[in-house]
Design an enzyme around this catalytic site. Structure first.
Site, PDB file in Angstrom:
ATOM      1  N   ASN A 159       0.805  -1.218   0.000  1.00 53.64           N
ATOM      2  CA  ASN A 159       0.000   0.000   0.000  1.00 53.64           C
ATOM      3  C   ASN A 159       0.842   1.275   0.000  1.00 53.64           C
ATOM      4  OD1 ASN A 159       0.400  -1.401   2.559  1.00 53.64           O
ATOM      5  ND2 ASN A 159      -0.393   0.440   3.510  1.00 53.64           N
ATOM      6  N   GLN A 187      -4.694  -4.132  -2.273  1.00 56.19           N
ATOM      7  CA  GLN A 187      -4.236  -3.138  -3.246  1.00 56.19           C
ATOM      8  C   GLN A 187      -4.178  -3.695  -4.669  1.00 56.19           C
ATOM      9  OE1 GLN A 187      -3.958   0.016  -2.564  1.00 56.19           O
ATOM     10  NE2 GLN A 187      -3.963  -0.026  -0.323  1.00 56.19           N
ATOM     11  N   HIS A 209     -13.425  -0.121   0.018  1.00 56.07           N
ATOM     12  CA  HIS A 209     -13.164   1.315  -0.101  1.00 56.07           C
ATOM     13  C   HIS A 209     -11.838   1.648  -0.792  1.00 56.07           C
ATOM     14  CE1 HIS A 209     -10.292   2.249   3.328  1.00 56.07           C
ATOM     15  NE2 HIS A 209     -10.685   1.056   3.707  1.00 56.07           N
ATOM     16  N   THR A 245     -26.503  -9.443  10.348  1.00 51.38           N
ATOM     17  CA  THR A 245     -27.279  -9.039   9.174  1.00 51.38           C
ATOM     18  C   THR A 245     -26.366  -8.319   8.182  1.00 51.38           C
ATOM     19  OG1 THR A 245     -29.239  -8.864  10.542  1.00 51.38           O
ATOM     20  CG2 THR A 245     -29.310  -7.734   8.407  1.00 51.38           C
ATOM     21  N   CYS A 334      -3.574   4.761   7.728  1.00 50.66           N
ATOM     22  CA  CYS A 334      -3.865   4.140   9.018  1.00 50.66           C
ATOM     23  C   CYS A 334      -2.886   4.592  10.091  1.00 50.66           C
ATOM     24  CB  CYS A 334      -3.790   2.619   8.907  1.00 50.66           C
ATOM     25  SG  CYS A 334      -4.908   1.990   7.688  1.00 50.66           S
TER      26      CYS A 334
HETATM   27  N1  PLP Z   1      -4.263  -4.279   3.880  1.00 47.52           N
HETATM   28  C1  PLP Z   1      -3.797  -3.307   3.088  1.00 47.52           C
HETATM   29  C2  PLP Z   1      -2.682  -3.602   2.132  1.00 47.52           C
HETATM   30  C3  PLP Z   1      -4.337  -2.025   3.173  1.00 47.52           C
HETATM   31  O1  PLP Z   1      -3.861  -1.062   2.375  1.00 47.52           O
HETATM   32  C4  PLP Z   1      -5.382  -1.782   4.103  1.00 47.52           C
HETATM   33  C5  PLP Z   1      -5.907  -0.422   4.284  1.00 47.52           C
HETATM   34  O2  PLP Z   1      -5.157   0.542   4.377  1.00 47.52           O
HETATM   35  C6  PLP Z   1      -5.852  -2.836   4.884  1.00 47.52           C
HETATM   36  C7  PLP Z   1      -5.259  -4.069   4.747  1.00 47.52           C
HETATM   37  C8  PLP Z   1      -6.984  -2.645   5.845  1.00 47.52           C
HETATM   38  O3  PLP Z   1      -8.197  -2.533   5.104  1.00 47.52           O
HETATM   39  P1  PLP Z   1      -9.573  -2.056   5.741  1.00 47.52           P
HETATM   40  O4  PLP Z   1      -9.513  -0.582   5.820  1.00 47.52           O
HETATM   41  O5  PLP Z   1     -10.634  -2.501   4.756  1.00 47.52           O
HETATM   42  O6  PLP Z   1      -9.738  -2.725   7.037  1.00 47.52           O
END
Ligand code: PLP
Length: 514
Positions: A159, A187, A209, A245, A334
């Site tokens: 990512n 990704q 998303h 649900t 994140c």
């Molecule tokens: N794995 C990767 C490579 C990501 O880029 C992300 C999100 O940044 C995630 C996992 C986590 O995804 P989610 O936001 O759907 O929990």
């Protein structure tokens, strides 16, 4: 118009996905578990979205479960694998149970491994698989450790850098090992063929998303016959594999995105995306002639560029881009509040300044050519402005900053611009005792310039003298000649401009670290 270039963090919702979600929330709001007409309508939509997902992912067999996103998919997969490893160990105390994960994985993976290992009281060893400077897994290391592995986690594409894993090489390195295999495919969706069915991948989580569906919906593929333990139990939804649900608005929207993927009109071809990336890279080169790309383009997602600009800190670049309505990230969203350098770039062994100064620019597979043109124009404009202002202000650095720079950057050069008869002690001389230095009296500066201009763009040159005045002249001259990473050591009695901290990566706190 804002230019959003942070698609690896999240994407906007596709108009047809928005329409599908709204339709479910207004008219088609039935519960797919109900057996009346409204429920059956919802069930049909659910089944259709799953069938599309199967075709898009090319997985006719195995389970395809709707989840809340990739973090849930990762946790479900890790729980499933660890429950199986517990059973294997109960049957055979010598069964291999090491948990291996790529050193550049999203934090959700090592966090899930640690969490379930602890909660289940397994005491399995957990180890990162090293990566090379290109960001790819060390396959020799993996082949050596695979025989003792119970679970191996390797993402399909990173990512932060966009580096695409060598899944064929990883599969070969796993060899005869009994290890289960989790491939975080977040990704890759829509950008990369995964061939899940043709590989021994046991679990592959996806997130809506990251590909134009809303937040809070995702998919988990589980290979036929792979161990499975539900994370949630309850009302028996998803074949009792994931109770609760269903998020029908999210699933309808994700279904619409998958329809668009299958139809092939909304998202651009690989060649078109590569052309967009080439144009963005060329705009970055024009704005910052010394830009350094942090991962090799030929093994990266066509939609991601991770770069650093020598002498310009990540937050300074981000602020300049932000002011131009141009949104990029200093790393993964994140971790943006954690003020730590990127664990991904550190694992790749990038110099500290490069990791701390990194910017991630990622666009979406549906972004049009006009959008990329506008992005290029803004890069050139804001980049040129930033270089001009940083050149004017970021010249002076303190002895502590210079020391860190010399220590962290082996290619850094320390230059004494005093005349040969000046041998008084000064802060620069103290650094020279530790790191060594070149002697280039200011009166002879011009004869040394060609050699310094031959240095790599990312090699800092730090000048010192007694007062900081001649060193400032030398640093300014070298910058004007084109070597941006030129600094003047300011004696303690001449504190450097506040802005100087921006130019000293190892001392600077990245504003948007991962
Ligand atoms: N794995 C990767 C490579 C990501 O880029 C992300 C999100 O940044 C995630 C996992 C986590 O995804 P989610 O936001 O759907 O929990």
């Amino acid at each position: 118009m804002d230019i959003y270039l942070d698609a690896n963090a999240t994407t906007p919702v596709l108009p047809q996905a928005r329409a599908a979600a709204l339709a479910v929330m207004s008219a088609g709001y039935g519960n797919p578990s109900s057996i009346h007409g409204s429920g059956l309508q919802a069930r049909a939509l659910l089944d259709r979205a799953r069938a599309t997902a199967r075709r898009v992912l090319a997985v006719p067999a195995g389970q395809v479960l709707f989840t809340s996103g990739a973090t849930e998919g990762i946790h479900t997969a890790v729980l499933s694998a660890l429950v199986e490893l517990r059973a294997r160990r109960q049957a055979d105390a010598t069964a291999p149970t090491a948990l291996l994960y790529g050193a550049t994985e999203h934090k959700a993976v090592p966090a899930a491994l640690k969490h379930w290992n602890q909660l289940l009281g397994l005491g399995c060893s957990i180890a990162p698989i090293p990566v090379g400077s290109d960001g790819r897994h060390d396959l020799a290391w993996l082949a050596e450790h695979a025989p003792r592995a119970g679970l191996v986690c390797t993402m399909a594409a990173n990512n932060e850098t966009g580096v695409i894993s060598d899944l064929d090489g990883i599969e070969a390195a796993l060899g005869q090992s009994q290890a289960l295999w989790l491939v975080d495919s977040v990704q890759a969706l829509g950008k990369l063929p995964l061939n899940l069915a043709g590989r021994r991948v046991d679990y592959a989580p996806f997130s809506g998303h990251k590909l134009y569906a809303p937040k809070g919906v995702g998919l988990l593929y589980v290979r036929e016959g792979a161990p499975f333990t539900p994370l949630f139990t309850g009302g028996g939804q998803e074949g009792a594999q994931r109770a609760g649900t269903e998020n029908m608005a999210g699933i309808a929207a994700l279904g619409a995105v998958l329809d668009a993927l299958e139809e092939g009109k909304t998202f651009h071809s690989l060649a078109a995306l590569q052309d967009c990336r080439r144009r963005l890279a060329s705009a970055l080169h024009s704005a910052f002639p010394h830009v350094v790309f942090n991962a090799p383009a030929d093994i990266c997602l066509p939609t991601t560029l991770n770069f650093s600009v020598p002498g310009v800190a990540s937050h300074a670049l981000q602020q300049a881009f932000d002011a131009a309505g141009f949104f990029v990230s200093g790393g993964s969203a994140c971790g943006a509040a954690s003020a730590q350098p990127s664990h991904v770039l550190e694992a790749m062994g990038l110099p500290a300044w490069q990791a701390a100064g990194a910017i991630r620019l990622s666009f979406g597979a549906a972004d049009g050519s006009d959008f990329i043109d506008e992005a290029c124009a803004r890069i050139v404009a804001s980049g040129a402005l930033l270089v001009a202002s940083s050149t004017a202000t970021d010249l002076g650095i303190s002895a502590a900053q210079a020391g860190s720079l010399m220590r962290d950057t082996p290619v850094a050069v320390l230059v004494d611009v005093r005349e040969s008869h000046e041998r008084d002690r000064c802060e620069g001389a103290a650094l020279a005792d530790i790191f060594g230095c070149q002697s280039a009296p200011l009166s002879e500066l011009s004869s040394h310039l060609p050699a310094w201009l031959e240095l790599p763009a990312d090699a800092p040159v730090v000048f010192f003298c007694q007062s900081g005045q001649r060193s400032a002249r030398a640093a300014r001259t070298l910058r004007q000649q084109g070597h941006a990473l030129s600094f003047s050591l300011q004696p303690a009695s001449h504190p450097p401009a506040v802005a100087a901290a921006r130019a000293t990566p190892s001392q600077a706190q990245p504003a948007h670290p991962r």
